[in-house]
Design an enzyme around this catalytic site. Structure first.
Site, PDB file in Angstrom:
ATOM      1  CB  CYS A  93      -0.930   0.145   1.148  1.00  0.00           C
ATOM      2  SG  CYS A  93      -1.993   1.451   1.375  1.00  0.00           S
ATOM      3  CG  ASP A 102      -6.575   5.992  -1.823  1.00  0.00           C
ATOM      4  OD1 ASP A 102      -6.534   7.014  -1.008  1.00  0.00           O
ATOM      5  OD2 ASP A 102      -5.752   5.043  -2.007  1.00  0.00           O
ATOM      6  N   GLY A 124      -0.948   5.176  -3.923  1.00  0.00           N
ATOM      7  CA  GLY A 124       0.442   5.116  -4.147  1.00  0.00           C
ATOM      8  C   GLY A 124       0.616   3.807  -5.234  1.00  0.00           C
TER       9      GLY A 124
END
Length: 332
Positions: free
Chosen positions: A89, A248, A253
């Site tokens: 993550c 998100d 990322g």
């Protein structure tokens, strides 16, 4: 029995990152990939208790800290969120790195660089300090690649969508504007979640990607919906979907890494190029294609992601066996 977890809560460009610094279940001295399997099999209640309501919410994510068994890593990280226990993550790593440096939880072997063992492999984090605060973070992510291009799938209520399957630490369906999807304008987060669930279910019938170097990583569980950026500081905008409801709040990322791998795979970015990805709330991750890298039979890239995070509080969380909702819940 009442169990307690000491957490440092933070956010990375808007997305929550709950760092579990104490109270995590003891796991044997094996790799983080093996610890991930053990955690899922034997201790998943910890994830649901800390991520689900009433202690968390539908977009909650976090990191459980463990010592690394690798001599070349400073810390081990296990990524938990509402959808499960992830191989990697990006926002979680940016938030976790800020927490462990500012809170003095880790002393890196090389000042200014944090080496993190994740279930997906080693990632390096470069950080800059302003006094005792972490000012910025650049994550050098795991190798990323375009797994399959132009996958056509029929989505009920929408029609045919053509997507690319890319890996950036997790597998993503990368969706760009096309005949049956005009882009992000006018879409609510509920619209994006509904469409993402339908796309994921349709893809599961025709596509089951497996990482060529780690068979534990498989399946498309995330989607990134890509469009033009609103900010002049951005090259594009993306909405990352995960779990059953979560969008998100950061640009993502691993999502930005997968997006860059897709663009390189299609000849639209090259080594040395940057891609500034904007989130739905206007925050930006600066992606950069650091190098070319082979991943099994696939030509991929080594991406980096620049961003920032802020600590928002210390949190001691209790999980009491007397509580009928001790392991959390989600509304349907």
């Amino acid at each position: 029995m009442k169990r307690s977890f000491f957490c440092v809560d933070a956010h990375a460009c808007g997305n929550p990152v709950r760092v579990v610094a104490a109270g995590a279940p003891l796991l044997p001295a094996v790799s983080m990939a093996e610890r991930r399997e053990l955690f899922v099999a034997e201790h998943d209640w910890v994830r649901t208790a800390l991520m689900f309501e009433p202690r968390g919410h539908d977009i909650m994510s976090g990191v459980v800290l463990y010592p690394s068994v690798r001599s070349d890593c400073d810390i081990g990280a296990l990524f938990i969120e509402v959808s499960g226990c992830l191989p990697m993550c990006g926002a979680g790593t940016i938030g976790m790195s800020t927490v462990v440096i500012e809170e003095g939880l880790v002393t890196p072997q090389d000042p200014g660089t944090l080496a993190v063992e994740t279930p997906a492999g080693r990632v390096d984090v470069a950080y800059t300090l302003d006094g005792d605060k972490v000012d910025s973070v650049r994550l050098f992510n795991v190798a990323s690649y375009l797994h399959a291009a132009d996958v056509a799938v029929h989505v009920p209520g929408v029609g045919e969508l053509v997507v690319d399957i890319a890996y950036g630490g997790n597998f993503y369906a990368v969706v760009e504007p096309q005949r049956n999807w005009s882009g992000l304008e006018g879409m609510t987060t509920a619209d994006i979640a509904d469409l993402s669930r339908a796309l994921r279910a349709a893809l599961a019938k025709v596509c089951d990607p497996v990482h060529p170097e780690n068979e534990r990583i498989r399946g498309v569980h995330h989607a990134i919906w890509c469009d033009g950026g609103h900010s002049p500081a951005a090259d594009g905008r993306g909405a990352v979907f995960y779990g059953d409801k979560a969008i998100d709040r950061s640009p993502g990322g691993t999502g930005t890494s997968a997006r860059m791998a897709q663009l390189v795979g299609k000849g639209r970015l090259k080594v040395g190029d940057t891609y500034r990805n904007e989130s739905l709330i206007g925050t930006v991750f600066e992606g950069r294609v650091e190098a070319a890298q082979q991943i099994g039979p696939y030509a991929g890239i080594r991406p980096s992601i620049g961003g920032w995070a802020h600590i928002i509080g210390h949190n001691t969380i209790f999980v009491d066996d007397r509580d009928p909702l001790r392991h959390g819940f989600q509304l349907p």
